[in-house]
Design a protein around this motif. Structure first.
Motif, PDB file in Angstrom:
ATOM      1  N   SER A   1       2.313   1.671  -3.414  1.00  0.00           N
ATOM      2  CA  SER A   1       1.306   2.077  -4.399  1.00  0.00           C
ATOM      3  C   SER A   1       0.932   3.549  -4.271  1.00  0.00           C
ATOM      4  CB  SER A   1       0.058   1.193  -4.299  1.00  0.00           C
ATOM      5  OG  SER A   1      -0.636   1.452  -3.106  1.00  0.00           O
ATOM      6  N   ASP A   2       1.330   4.199  -3.176  1.00  0.00           N
ATOM      7  CA  ASP A   2       1.136   5.643  -3.068  1.00  0.00           C
ATOM      8  C   ASP A   2       2.033   6.396  -4.038  1.00  0.00           C
ATOM      9  OD1 ASP A   2      -0.761   5.328  -1.104  1.00  0.00           O
ATOM     10  OD2 ASP A   2       0.589   5.820   0.560  1.00  0.00           O
TER      11      ASP A   2
ATOM     12  N   GLU B   1       0.836  -1.202   0.000  1.00  0.00           N
ATOM     13  CA  GLU B   1       0.000   0.000   0.000  1.00  0.00           C
ATOM     14  C   GLU B   1       0.871   1.254   0.000  1.00  0.00           C
ATOM     15  OE1 GLU B   1      -3.251   2.232   2.841  1.00  0.00           O
ATOM     16  OE2 GLU B   1      -3.113   0.054   2.922  1.00  0.00           O
TER      17      GLU B   1
END
Length: 167
Positions: free
Chosen positions: A94-95, A91
């Protein structure tokens, strides 16, 4: 429209099993720790922190070998904790780009991030790498971030580093 040149960031977290457990137990950060895997009586060290390595602990040691050494905390491997920590790292990655591929190994977390065309959002590749490493550190983990125009070179470079850094 011209195609963006290829550019990759690689995030590599060594000794992932112990790091995943210690991020939830900050009181043990300054303590030699090993993670055991396997079924008794065949448990073995699958991951260890630097403090344990300095006490001459190593992968493959048995529980008996570890317990005869003083001052080492013995933890049991938690696949659930590792799975959750991987999800948090993915996560985080994926930023910086929606194009993330996990390529973890037995003892390490590894993901490659396609960062072509992200300069207008995150600045130079070096700045992106620095910010990614800081975000990983804020999660309680220590990792390596490398940048390369070649995917395989980014991975090899990250694996070759000996201290957490951005390259």
């Amino acid at each position: 429209m011209s195609k963006q040149p290829e550019l990759y960031a690689c995030l590599y977290v060594k000794e992932f099993s112990v790091q995943a457990l210690l991020r939830l137990r900050p009181e043990l950060h300054d303590t030699p720790c090993v993670v055991l895997d396997g079924e008794p009586p065949f448990e073995y060290v699958c991951s260890l922190n630097t403090k344990a390595r300095l006490l001459r602990m190593h992968h493959g040691m048995t529980r008996v070998d570890v317990e005869t050494s003083t001052g080492t905390v013995v933890l049991t491997r938690s696949l659930r904790t590792e799975k959750n920590t991987k999800a948090v790292l993915l996560e985080c990655a994926s930023d910086f780009s929606p194009r993330v591929e996990e390529a973890s190994e037995t003892t390490a977390f590894l993901c490659v991030i396609d960062i072509a065309g992200t300069q207008s959002l995150f600045g130079t590749p070096e700045m992106l790498a620095k910010n990614l490493r800081q975000r990983v550190h804020a999660l309680g983990l220590s990792g390596f971030v490398t940048i390369s125009r070649n995917l395989h070179a980014a991975v090899c470079s990250a694996k070759g580093l000996t201290r957490p850094a951005v390259h």
